[in-house]
Each structure stands twice: as C-alpha cells, then as structure tokens.
Write a protein that holds these residues in place. Structure first.
Motif, PDB file in Angstrom:
ATOM      1  N   VAL A   1       0.866  -1.180   0.000  1.00 51.94           N
ATOM      2  CA  VAL A   1       0.000   0.000   0.000  1.00 51.94           C
ATOM      3  C   VAL A   1       0.901   1.228   0.000  1.00 51.94           C
ATOM      4  CG1 VAL A   1      -1.738   1.304   1.314  1.00 51.94           C
ATOM      5  CG2 VAL A   1      -1.834  -1.201   1.259  1.00 51.94           C
ATOM      6  N   ARG A   2       0.546   2.230  -0.764  1.00 53.07           N
ATOM      7  CA  ARG A   2       1.337   3.452  -0.810  1.00 53.07           C
ATOM      8  C   ARG A   2       1.431   4.092   0.567  1.00 53.07           C
ATOM      9  NH1 ARG A   2      -0.481   7.579  -2.826  1.00 53.07           N
ATOM     10  NH2 ARG A   2      -2.672   6.964  -2.843  1.00 53.07           N
ATOM     11  N   GLY A   3       2.475   4.876   0.784  1.00 53.33           N
ATOM     12  CA  GLY A   3       2.627   5.599   2.034  1.00 53.33           C
ATOM     13  C   GLY A   3       4.085   5.845   2.372  1.00 53.33           C
ATOM     14  N   LEU A   4       4.906   4.789   2.294  1.00 49.85           N
ATOM     15  CA  LEU A   4       6.331   4.938   2.574  1.00 49.85           C
ATOM     16  C   LEU A   4       6.986   5.765   1.474  1.00 49.85           C
ATOM     17  CD1 LEU A   4       8.938   4.219   4.152  1.00 49.85           C
ATOM     18  CD2 LEU A   4       9.075   2.146   2.740  1.00 49.85           C
ATOM     19  N   GLN A   5       7.733   6.788   1.877  1.00 52.84           N
ATOM     20  CA  GLN A   5       8.471   7.613   0.926  1.00 52.84           C
ATOM     21  C   GLN A   5       9.929   7.720   1.357  1.00 52.84           C
ATOM     22  OE1 GLN A   5       6.269  11.338   0.814  1.00 52.84           O
ATOM     23  NE2 GLN A   5       4.996  10.596  -0.859  1.00 52.84           N
ATOM     24  N   VAL A   6      10.815   7.654   0.379  1.00 51.48           N
ATOM     25  CA  VAL A   6      12.256   7.681   0.601  1.00 51.48           C
ATOM     26  C   VAL A   6      12.829   8.937  -0.050  1.00 51.48           C
ATOM     27  CG1 VAL A   6      14.428   6.515   0.066  1.00 51.48           C
ATOM     28  CG2 VAL A   6      12.427   5.174   0.740  1.00 51.48           C
ATOM     29  N   LEU A   7      13.751   9.605   0.650  1.00 50.38           N
ATOM     30  CA  LEU A   7      14.404  10.785   0.099  1.00 50.38           C
ATOM     31  C   LEU A   7      15.554  10.352  -0.798  1.00 50.38           C
ATOM     32  CD1 LEU A   7      14.503  13.902   0.136  1.00 50.38           C
ATOM     33  CD2 LEU A   7      16.183  13.725   1.972  1.00 50.38           C
ATOM     34  N   GLY A   8      15.435  10.654  -2.099  1.00 49.97           N
ATOM     35  CA  GLY A   8      16.461  10.265  -3.053  1.00 49.97           C
ATOM     36  C   GLY A   8      17.627  11.237  -3.085  1.00 49.97           C
ATOM     37  N   ARG A   9      18.685  10.834  -3.775  1.00 46.25           N
ATOM     38  CA  ARG A   9      19.845  11.716  -3.923  1.00 46.25           C
ATOM     39  C   ARG A   9      19.514  12.967  -4.732  1.00 46.25           C
ATOM     40  NH1 ARG A   9      24.831   9.117  -2.651  1.00 46.25           N
ATOM     41  NH2 ARG A   9      24.313   7.693  -0.956  1.00 46.25           N
ATOM     42  N   ASP A  10      18.347  12.938  -5.420  1.00 43.91           N
ATOM     43  CA  ASP A  10      17.918  14.112  -6.181  1.00 43.91           C
ATOM     44  C   ASP A  10      17.213  15.140  -5.300  1.00 43.91           C
ATOM     45  OD1 ASP A  10      15.620  12.700  -5.623  1.00 43.91           O
ATOM     46  OD2 ASP A  10      14.920  12.542  -7.700  1.00 43.91           O
ATOM     47  N   GLY A  11      17.080  14.857  -3.980  1.00 45.14           N
ATOM     48  CA  GLY A  11      16.431  15.781  -3.077  1.00 45.14           C
ATOM     49  C   GLY A  11      14.920  15.717  -3.088  1.00 45.14           C
ATOM     50  N   ALA A  12      14.351  14.730  -3.780  1.00 41.30           N
ATOM     51  CA  ALA A  12      12.898  14.582  -3.852  1.00 41.30           C
ATOM     52  C   ALA A  12      12.462  13.322  -3.097  1.00 41.30           C
ATOM     53  CB  ALA A  12      12.446  14.488  -5.312  1.00 41.30           C
ATOM     54  N   TRP A  13      11.188  13.319  -2.672  1.00 41.29           N
ATOM     55  CA  TRP A  13      10.622  12.164  -1.985  1.00 41.29           C
ATOM     56  C   TRP A  13       9.987  11.224  -3.015  1.00 41.29           C
ATOM     57  CZ3 TRP A  13      11.609  11.290   3.005  1.00 41.29           C
ATOM     58  CH2 TRP A  13      11.998  12.369   3.807  1.00 41.29           C
ATOM     59  N   HIS A  14      10.229   9.919  -2.847  1.00 38.78           N
ATOM     60  CA  HIS A  14       9.752   8.923  -3.804  1.00 38.78           C
ATOM     61  C   HIS A  14       8.981   7.827  -3.081  1.00 38.78           C
ATOM     62  CE1 HIS A  14      12.391  10.544  -6.987  1.00 38.78           C
ATOM     63  NE2 HIS A  14      13.240  10.737  -6.005  1.00 38.78           N
ATOM     64  N   ASP A  15       7.851   7.414  -3.671  1.00 42.54           N
ATOM     65  CA  ASP A  15       7.045   6.331  -3.105  1.00 42.54           C
ATOM     66  C   ASP A  15       7.762   4.997  -3.261  1.00 42.54           C
ATOM     67  OD1 ASP A  15       4.833   7.933  -2.360  1.00 42.54           O
ATOM     68  OD2 ASP A  15       4.099   7.917  -4.424  1.00 42.54           O
ATOM     69  N   VAL A  16       7.663   4.163  -2.212  1.00 40.01           N
ATOM     70  CA  VAL A  16       8.287   2.838  -2.230  1.00 40.01           C
ATOM     71  C   VAL A  16       7.299   1.829  -1.663  1.00 40.01           C
ATOM     72  CG1 VAL A  16      10.135   1.392  -1.294  1.00 40.01           C
ATOM     73  CG2 VAL A  16      10.632   3.732  -2.002  1.00 40.01           C
ATOM     74  N   MET A  17       7.103   0.721  -2.385  1.00 35.69           N
ATOM     75  CA  MET A  17       6.302  -0.394  -1.895  1.00 35.69           C
ATOM     76  C   MET A  17       7.096  -1.679  -2.093  1.00 35.69           C
ATOM     77  SD  MET A  17       2.311   0.180  -2.974  1.00 35.69           S
ATOM     78  CE  MET A  17       2.640   0.206  -4.731  1.00 35.69           C
TER      79      MET A  17
END
Length: 349
Positions: free
Chosen positions: A224-240
């Motif tokens: 289920v969507r919800g977890l987000q990881v901060l990438g090296r690009d400085g943006a938050w990305h969804d992870v499942m």
C-alpha cells in the motif's frame, strides 16, 4: 534525470548453506552498490516462510482491532521501548531535532517488543534498555505469532551483517562481537483512523521524516502506498515492497561505521488517502541496533583521504537514547545535524 528505483538483491546464497562463494560475492557487490546509491534495498531469497508472515499479519490485525482503551492498557513510559503507542503520542522528526513546537503529531499506532535482559543470561545489561516484554492477553495467538516472526527477522538481520562484512572487505564474522547481545526491537505499525477523527488537510503525518537509528532495519509491509524515501535528487519517492520481498534500509550506526559510504536514508510515511479516507497500511520494522555498550567508530577502510571522519565515536546506547528521547519523549535531538540538514533541504521553501 534517472527514474528512482529501489534495487533488488537476492540473498539466498547467504541463506542456503549450499550457496557458492561466487553467488555470495555477487550478492555482496549488488548490496554495496545499492547501499552507496539508494540506501534502501528490496531483498529476496530471505527464507521466511509465508506461513510465518501470514500468521504475523493476522496477529497484527487481532491486536490493532481491539478497542482503544484495551490497547492503552499496554502503554509503557517513554524510556521503555515496549508495549503500545497510541496515535499522536510520538514524533519521529524529533529524533532529528525537527518538528513544529515539539508537537507529537504522527498519527500511526504501534506495538513494540524486543530483546529482553532474560534473553542474554549471564550478561549484565541495563533493565531500561533490555526491558521485559508485555503481551496482550486479549489478542489470541499474538505472542506466538509475533515471537516466531521476531526470530525469523533476527535471522535475516544477522544474515545481512554477514554479507555486510564481505561487501565492506572486513574479516568474516566482523560484526558478531558488536551484536552478540544486540538491542533488537520489532515495531509493529498500524496506519488507520476512524472516519471523521482527523482533518485531511494535506499536512497529516503518518510518520515524520527520520533515519533509522541502528545498524540495519528489516521491514515487512503491506503493498500500500505511504512509505516515501528521500532520493539523492532531493525529492521524496514512493516505495512499496515487491511480491515476497522485504525492504532493507541502513541505520545511523552503519552510516557512522562507513563514514557515509553507506547512507542511513531519510524516509517518512504519508497517509494514502482514497476518496477522503485514509487507506489502511500495516508495517513491521525489525531494528537490529547492536550491543548497548559497543563503541561505533569509523572503519579504517572508510576514513577520508586525510584519515579523518565526519563522525566522532559513540556507543550504541548513547546514540539510541538520544534518538528515542526525541521520538517518544518529545526532547529534540541536538546530535543529528547532518541528517536534519538533508530533511530541511528537501522541504519546500
């Protein structure tokens, strides 16, 4: 810009006694590359039976489905990292010294169990850090199912540190002396609130921005969507998690050990909202944190060219207590400047 992806690493060569040296070396190389670039990894071949995770998921449903007052009877003081945490009684951002007005605003509820003093007979350990567990009597089969998963997740964590030694060019068994009475905790999380209890205003926080505290985290989660990881690009990305996969991420202590060759990646949980309601999401994080008295200092192979490190030595206990004082007791951590700066850089102006 390249699309953000969480690498997949098959660790079956480390789980299967018949795994070849070549297969182990390939897995170690793949993990090293993922730890250098993303800090989160999808792990397959972990060997946890589906029957164990199915029973574990049912146990979570059994407990979190209890009335709130029944769950609250299993609360413990903030310094005891065991038992039940109701919604809005923690703020993970404070573990980095970040949160508006020290407000405890994360809406998840959780139940914690961990390695107890009685698990390490003959070792003199602090009662507060290695507290005995509390077990809810109202949830049938909860203790047995959770204990079974705890043992499996611990096995996976120790398998991973075996691979870490290979990936970092360290002697076999290097991490064992730092983890033979490890401060391990399993945190079971539930992200769901009754309709109308909160205002879905876009600022609702499931779990605030944070890094994990210890060596490595083994995460079981719903798809289920919800977890987000901060990438090296400085943006938050969804992870499942992928089918059958566990999500693995590194904690602050590993970042200190490797002088940030391997990063403790910032992450958060934003509530998935479907048609005005929060979609339920469950997760369980097994934190493999190391011995309370272990001194963590940068590995000689990971020092800067001039022989220095970004981090001073610290004991596991000192580091974990400062983090928990933030998230559970509302005392902002002042020793996490590097991680806090990464969060602030990712926030809109």
């Amino acid at each position: 810009m390249n699309e953000f992806t969480v690498p997949v690493v098959d660790i079956s060569a480390y789980v299967d006694p018949a795994g070849t040296a070549e297969a182990r070396a390939a897995a170690a190389r793949s993990f090293d590359a993922a730890a250098r670039t993303v800090g989160f990894v999808q792990v397959l071949g972990h060997g946890i039976p589906t029957a164990v995770t199915d029973a574990f998921g049912a146990a979570l449903d059994s407990f979190f489905g209890l009335p709130l007052e029944a769950k609250k009877s299993y609360r413990t003081p903030p310094e005891i990292n065991r038992g039940y945490s109701p919604p809005k009684t923690e703020s993970l951002s404070l573990s980095l010294g970040l949160a508006p007005s020290n407000r405890m605003h994360d809406f998840f509820e959780a139940f914690n169990v961990g390695a107890a003093r009685s698990d390490y007979p003959g070792v003199d350990l602090p009662v507060v850090d290695y507290a005995e567990n509390v077990w809810p009597e109202e949830a049938d089969g909860f203790r047995e199912a959770v204990a079974a998963y705890f043992d499996e997740a611990g096995r996976v964590a120790r398998t991973l540190t075996t691979m870490f030694a290979d990936a970092l060019g360290l002697p076999p068994g290097f991490f064992e002396r730092y983890t033979d009475h490890s401060l391990d905790v399993l945190r079971m999380n539930n992200y769901a609130l009754p309709p109308g209890e909160v205002t879905l205003d876009g600022d609702l926080t499931g779990m605030g921005e944070h890094t994990d505290y210890g060596i490595v985290t083994v995460l079981w989660a719903d798809q289920v969507r919800g977890l987000q990881v901060l990438g090296r690009d400085g943006a938050w990305h969804d992870v499942m998690p992928a089918d059958g996969a566990l999500l693995i991420n590194l904690g602050d202590l590993m970042a200190r050990w490797t002088n940030e060759r391997w990063m403790s990646t910032l992450h958060r949980v934003k509530p998935p909202i479907v048609e005005g309601c929060i979609e339920r999401r469950r997760s369980a994080a097994f934190f493999h944190d190391g011995n309370i008295d272990a001194v963590i200092e940068t590995l000689p192979t990971c020092l800067d060219a001039d022989g220095t490190s970004a981090y001073p030595p610290v004991t596991v206990g000192e580091h974990i207590r400062a983090k928990l004082a933030g998230s559970r007791a509302g005392v902002a951590n002042t020793e996490a400047e590097r991680e806090a700066a990464r969060v602030l850089a990712a926030r809109p102006a």
